[in-house]
Scaffold this motif. Structure first.
Motif, short mmCIF file in Angstrom:
data_model
loop_
_atom_site.label_atom_id
_atom_site.label_comp_id
_atom_site.label_asym_id
_atom_site.label_seq_id
_atom_site.Cartn_x
_atom_site.Cartn_y
_atom_site.Cartn_z
N HIS A 51 0.83 -1.21 0.00
CA HIS A 51 0.00 0.00 0.00
C HIS A 51 0.86 1.25 0.00
N GLU A 52 1.88 1.28 0.86
CA GLU A 52 2.72 2.48 0.96
C GLU A 52 3.54 2.70 -0.31
N ILE A 53 4.05 1.64 -0.89
CA ILE A 53 4.76 1.77 -2.17
C ILE A 53 3.79 2.23 -3.26
N GLY A 54 2.53 1.80 -3.14
CA GLY A 54 1.51 2.25 -4.09
C GLY A 54 1.35 3.75 -4.10
N HIS A 55 1.47 4.38 -2.93
CA HIS A 55 1.42 5.84 -2.87
C HIS A 55 2.55 6.46 -3.70
N VAL A 56 3.74 5.87 -3.60
CA VAL A 56 4.89 6.40 -4.35
C VAL A 56 4.70 6.19 -5.84
N LEU A 57 4.29 4.99 -6.23
CA LEU A 57 4.10 4.69 -7.65
C LEU A 57 3.07 5.62 -8.29
#
Length: 267
Positions: free
Chosen positions: A128-134
């Motif tokens: 989820h957190e990496i999704g924010h970056v992507l």
């Protein structure tokens, strides 16, 4: 500010919108004013500051566990993705949270590991957190904040120039309207989008996507219902998130089932 200058200013804001248009990984239209380099630099500076302010866990078992989960998710980002390019830090804090920043930084608080019951639930959070970056949500939020500030200043100038009565009250209402009507819905949209991106990432990495639902059930219990009304919150209500995850579970399960070598990260 005369009418001609006001029109020119509004046109300028419109041009910024048009020239800064982008598309998120889920196909949602975005306005991004800042470069990847600017965001990466900001992310690295923020991460460096956090490492100085927050104690870092020295428990090797915990660090290996989190690093293993993060590495498997990072490998799904693109063909050239390498875990060695990312920095993963476990912070010794009771916060039930984690984050990822532009500049390839991931932070996980030990408090999260008391709520997430297994590797799959931790993977749901990291994905989820990496999704924010992507999806460049940080860039989008900063961009909208900038544009809201410009728009409010234009209205303020127009009110003052025309001696509008109670202009202060109007500006205060406009500020609240922007927060509730624009900023908060965008934050909730970002959270929902990151959930879907994270669901796909964890499934491709071989983590059971069904555990994302269990995670948010645990999160709901851990909060003891202490949360603001959804309309005034930057995050969707836990049940809203669960429903969203369930609605997107079928393709995630197909992806997960196709992974032959599923990871085993031990904590």
């Amino acid at each position: 500010m005369n009418n001609r200058l006001l029109k020119m200013s509004v046109l300028l804001v419109a041009c910024i919108y048009l020239t800064a248009c982008a598309t998120s990984p889920t196909g949602r239209n975005q306005v991004l004013l800042y470069s990847d380099q600017q965001l990466a630099q900001s992310g690295m500076q923020a991460f460096a500051g956090m490492k100085q302010e927050i104690p870092i866990s020295r428990t090797q078992v915990t660090n290996r566990f989190v690093q293993c989960i993060a590495d498997n998710i990072i490998r799904q980002l693109d063909e050239d993705a390498s875990p060695e390019q990312w920095e993963v830090v476990v912070f010794d804090s009771d916060q039930v949270n984690a984050f990822a920043l532009p500049g390839k930084k991931i932070g996980v608080y030990t408090g999260l590991l008391g709520v997430a019951e297994n590797q799959d639930q931790v993977a749901a959070v990291i994905g989820h957190e990496i999704g924010h970056v992507l999806a460049q949500h940080g860039n989008e939020r900063m961009s909208h904040s900038t544009l809201i500030g410009i728009s409010q200043e234009l209205v303020n100038q127009a009110l003052r120039a025309n001696n509008v009565a109670q202009s202060g009250a109007i500006m205060s209402a406009l500020g609240l309207g922007a927060q509730v009507g624009v900023a908060l819905p965008f934050s909730r949209a970002h959270e929902s989008e990151a959930d879907i991106i994270g669901l796909d990432l964890m499934a491709r990495a071989g983590f059971d996507p069904r555990q994302s639902v269990n995670l948010w059930q645990n999160m709901s219990k851990a909060s003891n219902g202490a949360r603001p009304s959804e309309i005034l919150s930057t995050h969707p209500a836990p049940q809203t998130r669960i429903n969203n995850l369930k609605a997107n579970m079928e393709p995630a399960m197909k992806t997960y089932s196709a992974v032959k070598n599923k990871p085993v990260c031990r904590g």
